[in-house]
Design a protein around this motif. Structure first.
Motif, PDB file in Angstrom:
ATOM      1  N   GLU A 125       0.736  -1.350   0.153  1.00  0.00           N
ATOM      2  CA  GLU A 125       0.011   0.082   0.021  1.00  0.00           C
ATOM      3  C   GLU A 125       0.865   1.246   0.017  1.00  0.00           C
ATOM      4  O   GLU A 125       1.737   1.348   0.716  1.00  0.00           O
ATOM      5  CB  GLU A 125      -0.772   0.023   1.347  1.00  0.00           C
ATOM      6  N   TYR A 126       0.445   2.342  -1.131  1.00  0.00           N
ATOM      7  CA  TYR A 126       1.380   3.472  -1.068  1.00  0.00           C
ATOM      8  C   TYR A 126       0.346   4.389  -0.603  1.00  0.00           C
ATOM      9  O   TYR A 126      -0.451   4.682  -1.168  1.00  0.00           O
ATOM     10  CB  TYR A 126       2.002   3.378  -2.338  1.00  0.00           C
ATOM     11  N   GLN A 127       0.780   5.034   0.629  1.00  0.00           N
ATOM     12  CA  GLN A 127      -0.214   6.017   1.073  1.00  0.00           C
ATOM     13  C   GLN A 127       0.391   7.320   1.135  1.00  0.00           C
ATOM     14  O   GLN A 127       1.529   7.686   1.863  1.00  0.00           O
ATOM     15  CB  GLN A 127      -0.431   5.543   2.615  1.00  0.00           C
ATOM     16  N   CYS A 128      -0.195   8.296   0.293  1.00  0.00           N
ATOM     17  CA  CYS A 128       0.495   9.885   0.404  1.00  0.00           C
ATOM     18  C   CYS A 128      -0.467  10.681   1.081  1.00  0.00           C
ATOM     19  O   CYS A 128      -0.260  11.547   1.743  1.00  0.00           O
ATOM     20  CB  CYS A 128       0.340  10.401  -0.941  1.00  0.00           C
ATOM     21  N   SER A 129      -1.895  10.437   0.883  1.00  0.00           N
ATOM     22  CA  SER A 129      -3.034  11.326   1.658  1.00  0.00           C
ATOM     23  C   SER A 129      -3.283  10.847   3.133  1.00  0.00           C
ATOM     24  O   SER A 129      -2.725   9.737   3.533  1.00  0.00           O
ATOM     25  CB  SER A 129      -4.269  11.176   0.841  1.00  0.00           C
ATOM     26  N   SER A 130      -3.841  11.637   3.828  1.00  0.00           N
ATOM     27  CA  SER A 130      -4.355  11.511   5.181  1.00  0.00           C
ATOM     28  C   SER A 130      -5.342  10.586   5.404  1.00  0.00           C
ATOM     29  O   SER A 130      -6.465  10.896   4.524  1.00  0.00           O
ATOM     30  CB  SER A 130      -4.369  12.556   6.130  1.00  0.00           C
ATOM     31  N   ILE A 131      -5.240   9.248   6.332  1.00  0.00           N
ATOM     32  CA  ILE A 131      -6.302   8.506   6.238  1.00  0.00           C
ATOM     33  C   ILE A 131      -6.641   8.493   7.934  1.00  0.00           C
ATOM     34  O   ILE A 131      -5.608   8.742   8.642  1.00  0.00           O
ATOM     35  CB  ILE A 131      -6.319   7.016   5.752  1.00  0.00           C
ATOM     36  N   THR A 132      -7.651   7.855   8.509  1.00  0.00           N
ATOM     37  CA  THR A 132      -7.976   7.912   9.761  1.00  0.00           C
ATOM     38  C   THR A 132      -7.111   6.537  10.340  1.00  0.00           C
ATOM     39  O   THR A 132      -6.714   5.623   9.706  1.00  0.00           O
ATOM     40  CB  THR A 132      -9.288   7.655  10.286  1.00  0.00           C
TER      41      THR A 132
END
Length: 414
Positions: A125-132
């Motif tokens: 998983e490549y995560q750039c944006s904010s998530i909870t």
């Protein structure tokens, strides 16, 4: 779960049922435009029609129409995210893996950016944006439910430093992974990973030690993507520099002794009041308060605070013999539960509060500040008397750290 957001995708279904990948395809923009004029495209997950966007500014992608909501929860994807996901997919393919881009796992209704069936790691998983925090924890649990080992790589845009310390906030600490490291007593098995698409660089921030809820001591290693292999995402080889770590830790201790924050936390204020009631000076805590161990990252409270709380309990009654269970029970009160509050680390082995406290108490035994008998611990009289000389205490902080650095490994926690 329905997201209600127009997500960018790199794969879609053609009218004939074939999958069209904008990463694997060698079709030109003109050829794709002709295909778009002749046929329709649909989402491989929900079957809703999607648009093929072939703009000149943003990476080519598919997108749901505003009226059609996909059943997979997702976030709007930036150009950085689309490029990074594409890079990582090509990289896994170049390393001989039969990777799947945006493969839908219907059992858990999740779609990892990259799926590598039968390979470790199995989902990237490549995560750039904010998530909870809840979203990341739930997604990780979903993969684990299927026996899949996920890796979370954060976008390089998320990498933040506060002074010489790594800053991790919100969901970011939950991406922390564990790869057992042995050797020096201060090495840490905990690390996080970032990818910088513009430079094609992977960054490992490893040997992580917590100094507050959001700040960490770490060592960074940047590597060109093409010089490493996918298995390094779960087993990175990260050098450790003891002198650099000890210098940063002594600086952290000095800051706690000398700096008074304009915004004192509730837990710190509670300790200041407790120290005052016991006729102690908050800044003149013993050098064995605020010492490191890799597994202290499992607590969100800074080491000097929860360790001072234990010290004040033990010094308040010199005849008291305490056990980890006793301290856990004492921490259950509404006012003091903040000291032993757990940090969520869903990708790491779970270390019990009992083990964490016992680790600290055994460090105090080694430092000759505490005696142990049948699993109970008592503070020695000489450990209660603290010199009210700041220069001497700062020297003692360094001496205690040096002593711990030479301590034989007492069978580390797996």
């Amino acid at each position: 779960m329905i997201s209600g957001k127009s997500e960018a995708m790199l794969v879609a279904l053609r009218d004939n049922g074939q999958v069209l990948s904008l990463v694997s395809s060698s079709l030109s923009r003109r050829e794709l435009m002709m295909m778009r004029d002749r046929e329709n495209f649909s989402c491989p997950v929900c079957g809703s029609p999607v648009r093929l966007k072939l703009g000149l500014q943003k990476k080519w992608h598919f997108s749901h129409y505003a009226k059609d909501q996909c059943i997979v929860e997702s976030e709007p994807e930036s150009e950085i995210h689309l490029t990074g996901k594409s890079d990582l997919f090509k990289w896994t393919r170049d390393n001989g893996h039969q990777a799947e881009l945006e493969y839908y796992l219907k059992e858990i209704r999740q779609r990892p950016d990259i799926f590598l069936p039968g390979i470790q790691p199995e989902a990237i998983e490549y995560q750039c944006s904010s998530i909870t925090e809840t979203t990341l924890s739930d997604r990780t649990a979903g993969y684990r439910q299927l026996g899949i080992r996920p890796v979370w790589i954060m976008g390089g845009c998320r990498k933040k430093k506060k002074g010489s310390y790594l800053s991790l906030s919100g969901f970011e600490p939950l991406t922390m992974a564990y790869n057992r490291q042995d050797g020096h007593p201060f090495v840490s098995s905990y690390f996080v990973c970032y990818y910088f698409p513009s430079e094609k660089l992977l960054c490992f921030s490893g040997h992580i030690h917590s100094i507050s809820k959001t700040q960490f001591i770490s060592e960074e290693m940047y590597m060109p993507l093409q010089q490493i292999r996918p298995f390094h995402l779960i087993r990175p080889v990260l050098p450790f520099h003891p002198s650099s770590f000890m210098e940063k830790w002594v600086h952290y201790k000095r800051r706690q002794r000398l700096h008074v924050s304009a915004h004192t936390t509730e837990s710190e204020m509670l300790l200041r009041v407790l120290a005052y009631q016991m006729r102690s000076n908050y800044a003149y805590f013993p050098a064995f308060v605020g010492i490191p161990h890799e597994h202290y990252v499992h607590l969100s409270s800074p080491p000097h605070l929860w360790q001072m709380w234990i010290y004040l309990i033990m010094s308040g009654n010199r005849r008291l013999w305490v056990t980890p269970e006793y301290l856990i029970h004492r921490s259950g009160g509404e006012k003091v539960k903040c000291f032993l509050r757990r940090r969520q680390l869903p990708l790491c082995p779970q270390i019990s509060l009992k083990t964490i406290i016992k680790t600290y108490l055994n460090q105090l035994v080694f430092l000759n500040a505490v005696r142990e008998k049948e699993g109970a611990y008592q503070l020695k009289d000489e450990a209660i008397h603290v010199a009210h000389d700041m220069d001497r205490l700062l020297q003692r902080d360094a001496a205690v750290l040096k002593a711990l650095s030479e301590r034989p490994d007492p069978s580390p926690v797996p």
